[in-house]
Design an enzyme around this catalytic site. Structure first.
Site, PDB file in Angstrom:
ATOM      1  N   GLU A 160      18.834  46.347  -5.408  1.00  0.00           N
ATOM      2  CA  GLU A 160      19.693  47.335  -4.744  1.00  0.00           C
ATOM      3  C   GLU A 160      21.060  46.774  -4.347  1.00  0.00           C
ATOM      4  OE1 GLU A 160      17.464  49.360  -1.684  1.00  0.00           O
ATOM      5  OE2 GLU A 160      16.030  50.159  -3.139  1.00  0.00           O
ATOM      6  N   GLU A 277      10.860  50.678  -8.101  1.00  0.00           N
ATOM      7  CA  GLU A 277      10.336  51.042  -6.782  1.00  0.00           C
ATOM      8  C   GLU A 277      10.407  52.556  -6.652  1.00  0.00           C
ATOM      9  OE1 GLU A 277      12.170  49.285  -3.360  1.00  0.00           O
ATOM     10  OE2 GLU A 277      12.301  47.279  -4.259  1.00  0.00           O
TER      11      GLU A 277
END
Length: 500
Positions: A160, A277
């Site tokens: 991220e 995820e």
């Protein structure tokens, strides 16, 4: 009443991409006994193929160290813990989906960290030393596990980077530099190793376009695209929990579709696309993860997600997880399929039910999936997620199911608010933070689905199945051929048993 007649034949296949990978807390947690026992339990029941987590290069795993020799600082690579961790994974039968990160503190350019366990999220102060570290790690993996094994491991660079919490200043240009150096180091070890990114979360898909353009223009290796997905809005925070509105499941499926289209329209239209995820909420303190609602909600994602992505990895398999500190109670909104003390949550059984599905997809809609297995038996899953408070959440079904045998044995397994809901029982107990052994045993007992069986007869190749789904129910029906051996029991007569 919802009526469905399932066709007897279909050329459509049900993808098992939903079980390609599962997420985990930081890799250092794999040194804990409960973590490994829970992973074995999940593997045995759901059969995930890969596992992905943060922290490969963080200080608690201990790979990167520095020794001072005179006036010279020399890197030292210590593989003691990562060998234990990856050995355990492979012994269980699950492979690592390797996330390269975070930054070892001795190699970091800054002090910014994320999480309770302080993963450093700054770029390397020396990209040459970073490249050497990556190559040393890869060479060690190949030496220990063999090139044929390591070639099966995807290598994802960072986590991220579009968020300031995970990458200093969310600096896209600096991330691309990190990616380029890391990818080239990996390919220098072996050009057939698979590398990808950018592992962004939602709300920043322009990063994927920029990333693929960068790789094309700079001739940087890329073997897959990765992204994360959740469906929660901004929430109401308390010191211990967060409450968030969850958007409909279509939102997540549309995110899958959108990124797939971005890839198709890029210079790399055929790249694999991995959701590394996903969950309802991005917070490990949202009670929704513990509920039957989560179990029913996730069912549609499992049913349809494989149409758009090459894998999608549920975040995470266990509540042995420490991003926001050591868990403060038995149920605390953790991401895991399995709660602390190895208590399976309702969502665990959604995954286990899907593990019973066959490959031939006879029927699918937004709330049901029917498949035929190789032996001719049929498996049906149906779910009823209730997004809003309502007085009448029940749904009645009448389903005509094709069967290739006259005598049928039906096994029905059900989870809902009253069955397979240890979170509900924990509330009845008074929400004990640290339950006694007796309370833990009770929670394990109530975590199991309700099981019922019957022995109907199919007429003209079809069986009529009627059932009701209550609030947040997930049901699995398995229809197999009944082989009656009653005639082999000499003198059999159940009517002679009192009351029968």
């Amino acid at each position: 009443m919802i009526k469905v007649r399932v066709p007897d034949f279909s050329d459509k296949k049900f993808s098992d991409r939903w079980r390609y990978c599962v997420g985990t807390g930081r890799l250092g947690l794999a040194l804990q006994k409960e973590y490994i026992e829970t992973l074995k339990y999940v593997k045995e029941n759901i059969d995930f193929k890969y596992i992905r987590g943060h922290g490969l290069l963080c200080d608690d795993v201990g790979i990167y160290r520095e020794d001072v020799v005179g006036d010279e600082v020399k890197p030292f690579y210590n593989f003691t813990y990562i060998d234990r961790i990856f050995d355990s994974f492979l012994e269980i039968g699950i492979r690592p989906f390797v996330e390269i990160g975070f930054m070892p503190k001795k190699l970091a350019s800054g002090t910014q960290t994320v999480f309770y366990w302080e993963g450093n999220v700054t770029p390397p102060k020396d990209y040459e030393k970073w490249s050497d570290l990556v190559k040393a790690v890869l060479h060690h993996f190949i030496s220990r596990y063999g090139i044929e094994e390591v070639l099966k491991w995807p290598f994802e660079i960072w986590n991220e980077p579009n968020l300031k919490e995970f990458w200093k200043d969310a600096d896209e240009k600096e991330y691309f530099k990190l990616y380029k150096v890391t990818a080239k180091a990996i390919k220098e070890v072996n050009e057939n190793l698979k590398v990808g990114g950018p592992a962004i979360c939602g709300g920043a898909d322009y990063w994927i376009e920029d990333f693929l353009n960068f790789c094309y223009e700079e001739n940087v290796p890329v073997d897959f695209v990765s992204r994360h997905a959740t469906t929660s809005k901004q929430g109401e925070y308390t010191p211990h929990l967060i409450y968030q509105e969850i958007m409909p499941s279509e939102y997540m499926l549309n995110e899958f579709k959108t990124v797939r289209e971005i890839i198709k329209n890029s210079h790399f239209p055929n790249l694999p696309f991995h959701i590394t995820e996903y969950n309802t909420s991005y917070s490990p303190q949202n009670p929704v993860h513990d509920t039957p609602f989560n179990a029913a909600y996730i069912a549609r994602i499992l049913s349809e997600g494989g149409d758009y992505v090459d894998s999608f990895s549920y975040w995470t398999f266990s509540d042995v997880f420490e991003e926001r500190d050591v868990p403060r109670s038995q149920f605390h909104g953790g991401f895991g399929l399995v709660a602390l003390n190895m208590i399976p949550k309702p969502t665990f059984y959604t995954f286990k039910f899907f593990n019973a599905m066959g490959e031939e997809m006879l029927y699918r809609d937004e709330h049901m999936l029917v498949t035929r297995r190789d032996d001719g038996s049929v498996a049906l899953i149906a779910w009823n997620e209730v997004m809003d408070k309502t007085e009448n959440p029940d749904e009645d079904y009448e389903v005509e199911i094709p069967v290739r045998f006259r005598d049928v044995f039906i096994k029905r397994q059900l989870i809902d608010e009253e069955h397979g809901n240890p979170w509900g029982t924990w509330i009845h107990m008074g929400r004990p933070r640290y339950p006694s052994k007796e309370q833990v045993n009770t929670l394990r007992e109530v975590a199991k689905p309700e099981i019922m069986t019957s022995q109907p007869v199919a007429n003209d190749g079809y069986l009529n199945l009627k059932f009701k789904l209550g609030k947040n129910a997930v049901v699995l029906y398995e229809l197999t051929e009944r082989i009656d051996e009653s005639s082999t029991y000499i003198g059999l007569d159940d009517s002679k048993i009192n009351g029968y």
